[in-house]
Scaffold this motif. Structure first.
Motif, PDB file in Angstrom:
ATOM      1  N   GLU A  61       0.832  -1.208   0.000  1.00 39.45           N
ATOM      2  CA  GLU A  61       0.000   0.000   0.000  1.00 39.45           C
ATOM      3  C   GLU A  61       0.866   1.258   0.000  1.00 39.45           C
ATOM      4  O   GLU A  61       0.542   2.241  -0.657  1.00 39.45           O
ATOM      5  CB  GLU A  61      -0.964   0.014   1.198  1.00 39.45           C
ATOM      6  CG  GLU A  61      -1.997  -1.117   1.182  1.00 39.45           C
ATOM      7  CD  GLU A  61      -2.820  -1.203  -0.108  1.00 39.45           C
ATOM      8  OE1 GLU A  61      -3.246  -0.149  -0.619  1.00 39.45           O
ATOM      9  OE2 GLU A  61      -3.006  -2.328  -0.612  1.00 39.45           O
ATOM     10  N   ALA A 114       2.039   1.691  -3.424  1.00 37.78           N
ATOM     11  CA  ALA A 114       0.954   2.203  -4.282  1.00 37.78           C
ATOM     12  C   ALA A 114       0.869   3.725  -4.133  1.00 37.78           C
ATOM     13  O   ALA A 114       0.737   4.450  -5.129  1.00 37.78           O
ATOM     14  CB  ALA A 114      -0.368   1.546  -3.917  1.00 37.78           C
ATOM     15  N   ASP A 115       0.955   4.205  -2.897  1.00 33.56           N
ATOM     16  CA  ASP A 115       0.916   5.655  -2.661  1.00 33.56           C
ATOM     17  C   ASP A 115       2.116   6.345  -3.324  1.00 33.56           C
ATOM     18  O   ASP A 115       1.973   7.394  -3.958  1.00 33.56           O
ATOM     19  CB  ASP A 115       0.958   5.949  -1.149  1.00 33.56           C
ATOM     20  CG  ASP A 115      -0.348   5.561  -0.473  1.00 33.56           C
ATOM     21  OD1 ASP A 115      -1.346   5.390  -1.189  1.00 33.56           O
ATOM     22  OD2 ASP A 115      -0.346   5.416   0.769  1.00 33.56           O
ATOM     23  N   ARG A 167       3.861   5.347  -5.872  1.00 35.96           N
ATOM     24  CA  ARG A 167       3.702   5.361  -7.332  1.00 35.96           C
ATOM     25  C   ARG A 167       2.730   6.454  -7.756  1.00 35.96           C
ATOM     26  O   ARG A 167       2.965   7.181  -8.703  1.00 35.96           O
ATOM     27  CB  ARG A 167       3.181   3.999  -7.822  1.00 35.96           C
ATOM     28  CG  ARG A 167       4.252   2.948  -7.997  1.00 35.96           C
ATOM     29  CD  ARG A 167       3.734   1.790  -8.829  1.00 35.96           C
ATOM     30  NE  ARG A 167       2.628   1.104  -8.198  1.00 35.96           N
ATOM     31  CZ  ARG A 167       2.752   0.134  -7.297  1.00 35.96           C
ATOM     32  NH1 ARG A 167       3.957  -0.265  -6.939  1.00 35.96           N
ATOM     33  NH2 ARG A 167       1.701  -0.444  -6.786  1.00 35.96           N
ATOM     34  N   ARG A 168       1.593   6.508  -7.024  1.00 33.61           N
ATOM     35  CA  ARG A 168       0.567   7.480  -7.417  1.00 33.61           C
ATOM     36  C   ARG A 168       1.083   8.912  -7.303  1.00 33.61           C
ATOM     37  O   ARG A 168       0.780   9.761  -8.124  1.00 33.61           O
ATOM     38  CB  ARG A 168      -0.672   7.296  -6.548  1.00 33.61           C
ATOM     39  CG  ARG A 168      -1.887   8.034  -7.083  1.00 33.61           C
ATOM     40  CD  ARG A 168      -3.126   7.817  -6.265  1.00 33.61           C
ATOM     41  NE  ARG A 168      -2.912   8.188  -4.883  1.00 33.61           N
ATOM     42  CZ  ARG A 168      -3.008   7.330  -3.871  1.00 33.61           C
ATOM     43  NH1 ARG A 168      -3.310   6.069  -4.090  1.00 33.61           N
ATOM     44  NH2 ARG A 168      -2.807   7.734  -2.633  1.00 33.61           N
ATOM     45  N   PHE A 205       3.775   5.929 -15.700  1.00 35.38           N
ATOM     46  CA  PHE A 205       4.175   4.748 -16.483  1.00 35.38           C
ATOM     47  C   PHE A 205       3.715   4.847 -17.921  1.00 35.38           C
ATOM     48  O   PHE A 205       2.572   5.230 -18.194  1.00 35.38           O
ATOM     49  CB  PHE A 205       3.572   3.474 -15.868  1.00 35.38           C
ATOM     50  CG  PHE A 205       4.130   3.165 -14.515  1.00 35.38           C
ATOM     51  CD1 PHE A 205       5.239   2.356 -14.377  1.00 35.38           C
ATOM     52  CD2 PHE A 205       3.550   3.707 -13.371  1.00 35.38           C
ATOM     53  CE1 PHE A 205       5.768   2.088 -13.126  1.00 35.38           C
ATOM     54  CE2 PHE A 205       4.076   3.447 -12.125  1.00 35.38           C
ATOM     55  CZ  PHE A 205       5.189   2.639 -11.989  1.00 35.38           C
ATOM     56  N   SER A 234      -7.776   8.488 -14.575  1.00 26.43           N
ATOM     57  CA  SER A 234      -7.887   7.359 -13.632  1.00 26.43           C
ATOM     58  C   SER A 234      -6.865   7.342 -12.481  1.00 26.43           C
ATOM     59  O   SER A 234      -7.229   6.958 -11.377  1.00 26.43           O
ATOM     60  CB  SER A 234      -7.873   6.027 -14.380  1.00 26.43           C
ATOM     61  OG  SER A 234      -6.688   5.877 -15.119  1.00 26.43           O
ATOM     62  N   PRO A 235      -5.611   7.755 -12.668  1.00 25.89           N
ATOM     63  CA  PRO A 235      -4.707   7.718 -11.509  1.00 25.89           C
ATOM     64  C   PRO A 235      -5.159   8.648 -10.381  1.00 25.89           C
ATOM     65  O   PRO A 235      -4.782   8.462  -9.230  1.00 25.89           O
ATOM     66  CB  PRO A 235      -3.365   8.182 -12.079  1.00 25.89           C
ATOM     67  CG  PRO A 235      -3.464   7.967 -13.534  1.00 25.89           C
ATOM     68  CD  PRO A 235      -4.897   8.173 -13.882  1.00 25.89           C
ATOM     69  N   LEU A 236      -5.985   9.655 -10.728  1.00 18.77           N
ATOM     70  CA  LEU A 236      -6.393  10.622  -9.695  1.00 18.77           C
ATOM     71  C   LEU A 236      -7.736  10.288  -9.053  1.00 18.77           C
ATOM     72  O   LEU A 236      -8.148  10.957  -8.105  1.00 18.77           O
ATOM     73  CB  LEU A 236      -6.449  12.033 -10.300  1.00 18.77           C
ATOM     74  CG  LEU A 236      -5.115  12.614 -10.769  1.00 18.77           C
ATOM     75  CD1 LEU A 236      -5.305  14.035 -11.294  1.00 18.77           C
ATOM     76  CD2 LEU A 236      -4.094  12.628  -9.635  1.00 18.77           C
ATOM     77  N   TYR A 237      -8.433   9.273  -9.561  1.00 20.50           N
ATOM     78  CA  TYR A 237      -9.741   8.940  -8.975  1.00 20.50           C
ATOM     79  C   TYR A 237      -9.655   8.636  -7.473  1.00 20.50           C
ATOM     80  O   TYR A 237     -10.523   9.049  -6.722  1.00 20.50           O
ATOM     81  CB  TYR A 237     -10.387   7.765  -9.720  1.00 20.50           C
ATOM     82  CG  TYR A 237     -10.969   8.138 -11.073  1.00 20.50           C
ATOM     83  CD1 TYR A 237     -11.311   9.447 -11.374  1.00 20.50           C
ATOM     84  CD2 TYR A 237     -11.196   7.166 -12.042  1.00 20.50           C
ATOM     85  CE1 TYR A 237     -11.842   9.782 -12.621  1.00 20.50           C
ATOM     86  CE2 TYR A 237     -11.733   7.490 -13.285  1.00 20.50           C
ATOM     87  CZ  TYR A 237     -12.059   8.804 -13.571  1.00 20.50           C
ATOM     88  OH  TYR A 237     -12.587   9.129 -14.781  1.00 20.50           O
ATOM     89  N   PRO A 238      -8.639   7.900  -7.009  1.00 20.45           N
ATOM     90  CA  PRO A 238      -8.626   7.624  -5.561  1.00 20.45           C
ATOM     91  C   PRO A 238      -8.023   8.753  -4.727  1.00 20.45           C
ATOM     92  O   PRO A 238      -7.752   8.552  -3.560  1.00 20.45           O
ATOM     93  CB  PRO A 238      -7.760   6.360  -5.445  1.00 20.45           C
ATOM     94  CG  PRO A 238      -7.332   6.008  -6.821  1.00 20.45           C
ATOM     95  CD  PRO A 238      -7.555   7.178  -7.689  1.00 20.45           C
ATOM     96  N   THR A 239      -7.795   9.905  -5.316  1.00 24.58           N
ATOM     97  CA  THR A 239      -7.213  11.005  -4.542  1.00 24.58           C
ATOM     98  C   THR A 239      -8.312  11.949  -4.060  1.00 24.58           C
ATOM     99  O   THR A 239      -9.452  11.845  -4.512  1.00 24.58           O
ATOM    100  CB  THR A 239      -6.226  11.822  -5.386  1.00 24.58           C
ATOM    101  OG1 THR A 239      -6.974  12.486  -6.421  1.00 24.58           O
ATOM    102  CG2 THR A 239      -5.167  10.943  -6.017  1.00 24.58           C
TER     103      THR A 239
END
Lengths: 387, 231
Positions: free
Chosen positions: B79, B82-83, B85-86, B91, B110-115
């Motif tokens: 995890e 993952a943080d 990388r984000r 990539f 999509s990379p910003l959806y969980p932010t």
């Protein structure tokens, strides 16, 4: 921005994904529609029918004075019947004759009905005071409300003709009553001429106030047990009553074999729960299998396993809910065109079905997602493509 | 000299293939600075992708250490990686790795959806990077409606949206025609030059490297400096 907003965005993304995977979404929505329809149908029968005419038909015994007449209301007899083993409740179909007292100015009999037991007031095919006989307006819900026969809107009064319709007011002595509904004349003896169907408390009050005699058309004995399965109890209590009350006819309303429906309905319900478990698990399995690469890509882009779980659960949740609503719709359409026995669908049945469907799909689905998603390594995104 | 972004020390990675153990990376040492344009060349199967996966935390080495801005990546949880990388990495893959169910715009977002960024902020950023790669006219197209070059530009935009300090580009031009190849490499160089984003490019094509790049070659699991850098 709050955490909830992030979750909302991920949930909406999941819904977007599944709506774009059209073929898979359609197949699973159809499956969930079928399963939801079955569950609603079976629960509706075993649950809601308790509040329909089927209550008397499936586990009721009618105790009627021989010759289908009326006798004095014996409240001790009612209590005695209620004390029998295997008896759930006893409902007396009793009335007073208002014409006994001219001062009241109404030439009618007043039948007492308790709205809580309204589905029990069935003495024969042509004597049915239950809501299934309602032709117009509403059934009595509270004191001060009355119903009349649909053929008897006139000549209620002895001295003058009156025309009463739903929303009319009728005065009996010092009491005023609000007409709320009209019962079908075919379901009342003699077309219900000069009949007033009133709340039990009101009839008792008038009876006590003016000292009127109470009469009874019969007693309905409801036995213990599930609908459509209490035949043994019905038979046992029926034999007892037949031997003890020689002046009464004992009629088995359940002789129409409705009781046989219980087992198939339970099987149907169990089948639908099992179906939910299987289809929920299958959806999750295929979702992970077909979309492993997409999930791995998202993982490589920084999505956490929690984010992916939410995303995939949103997909399952969406098809399940959509399937449930189509199931509801399908049941309504089925009812409209083909159903022979109409049992109104209660809000409770809908809610219980919804909860059972949600739990039985989301639990195995969620478990599979949980197990599989933690195994999705971002590096798989690359390897899967290289293969 | 540019400040160190990555420090790779004695990294070893082995795979088992048909019952035999193959050492893909054999005591690899490497230092990459912020703003570097690094080219890792090597034949197919030489371990370029493995090295990139380890540098980005997508994979872990069997032994050795990888430091990102001084932090030991080999000790981080999945995890945490993952943080990392984000927030820091972008990539670009050989096969684009776009999500087929998303439009070009959604792929970029999509990379910003969980932010915790707002929907509006994400949309603004996505449109900005799409403009940078010249793909604003294809925002509502799905990946299978785009050409290889266009897909790769979308992938580059997706890599840029988080404002990463480093972009990993693993054979980004291998599936492209010569014209698209030229455009993609030009784009990566522009990003490196204008934004000072470190680019780590893995390729089998030595001709993609320019005289200003740090070029390393992977051969038999060993990393050899060719020009511009130090191993």
């Amino acid at each position: 921005m709050r955490e909830w907003d992030v979750r909302r965005r991920i949930l909406l993304t999941g819904i977007r994904i599944i709506t774009r995977a059209k073929r898979r979404a359609i197949v699973f929505v159809i499956l969930f529609t079928f399963i939801s329809g079955l569950m609603l149908f079976s629960l509706n029968f075993v649950w809601d029918a308790h509040s329909t005419t089927l209550l008397v038909q499936s586990k009721g015994i009618i105790l009627r004075p021989k010759g289908f007449t009326y006798v004095s209301y014996d409240e001790n007899l009612e209590e005695k019947l209620a004390r029998y083993d295997d008896v759930e409740k006893v409902v007396a179909v009793w009335f007073v004759n208002l014409s006994e007292l001219e001062d009241l100015g109404v030439n009618a009999i007043m039948v007492a009905v308790n709205p809580d037991n309204k589905w029990c007031y069935v003495l024969s095919e042509s004597f049915d005071l239950s809501p299934s006989s309602l032709r117009e307006g509403d059934y009595i819900a509270r004191e001060g409300e009355i119903m009349l026969s649909s053929a008897n809107v006139l000549n209620i009064s002895k001295n003058a003709t009156v025309s009463l319709r739903p929303s009319s007011i009728l005065k009996i002595g010092k009491y005023s009553f609000h007409v709320v509904g009209m019962l079908s004349e075919d379901k009342l003896p003699n077309g219900g001429m000069n009949w007033i169907i009133a709340h039990e408390s009101d009839v008792k009050r008038i009876c006590e106030k003016y000292g009127l005699q109470k009469y009874v058309f019969g007693y309905i004995v409801i036995v213990e047990g599930w609908l459509f399965s209490g035949w043994d109890n019905v038979e046992r209590v029926g034999i007892l009553l037949k031997n003890e009350y020689k002046d009464f006819e004992v009629i088995y309303a359940s002789a129409n074999d409705n009781y046989r429906l219980f087992s198939p309905m339970i099987v149907l319900f169990a089948f639908s729960v099992f179906g939910c478990l299987i289809v929920g698990a299958l959806f999750s399995y295929l979702d992970i299998r077909l979309r492993k690469r997409s999930l791995a890509i998202l993982r490589s882009l920084g999505w956490s396993t929690g984010n992916l779980r939410l995303l995939t659960l949103a997909e399952l949740l969406f098809v399940t809910i959509l399937g449930f609503f189509f199931g509801l719709l399908a049941l309504a359409i089925y009812r409209l065109f083909t159903a022979q026995i109409y049992v109104p669908l209660s809000v409770y049945t809908v809610l219980i079905s919804f909860v059972v469907i949600m739990v039985s799909t989301q639990v195995p689905g969620g478990y599979l997602y949980q197990r599989s998603i933690t195994k999705v390594k971002p590096v798989d995104a690359l390897r899967l493509i290289e293969r | 000299m540019s400040e160190p972004l990555f420090e790779v020390r004695d990294v070893v990675k082995r795979y088992e293939k048909e019952g035999r153990e193959i050492t893909v990376l054999d005591k690899v040492n490497l230092s990459i600075g912020l703003g570097d344009f690094v080219v890792i060349v090597g034949a197919t199967g030489s371990g370029k992708t493995t090295l990139i996966n380890i540098l980005s935390g997508l994979d872990k080495p069997d032994s050795g250490k990888v430091y990102f801005e001084g932090e030991d990546m080999t000790r981080m949880s999945e995890e945490e990686l993952a943080d990392l990388r984000r927030e820091n990495m972008g990539f670009v893959f050989q096969h684009f790795n776009l999500i087929p169910e998303f439009t070009a715009l959604e792929n970029v977002e999509s990379p910003l959806y969980p932010t915790k960024l707002s929907d509006r902020e994400i949309r603004t950023r996505a449109l900005k990077v799409l403009e940078l790669v010249g793909m604003t006219h294809r925002v509502n197209h799905y990946p299978d409606e785009l050409s290889g070059g266009e897909k790769q530009k979308i992938a580059i935009a997706r890599a840029l949206i988080t404002n990463p300090v480093v972009i990993f580009a693993d054979e980004p031009t291998a599936a492209l025609d010569p014209q698209s190849e030229k455009e993609v490499i030009w784009l990566l160089r522009e990003i490196n030059r204008k934004r000072r984003t470190t680019i780590i490019l893995a390729t089998h094509n030595r001709a993609l490297a320019s005289s200003t790049d740090k070029v390393f070659e992977l051969k038999n699991g060993k990393l050899v400096r060719v020009s511009g850098g130090r191993t």
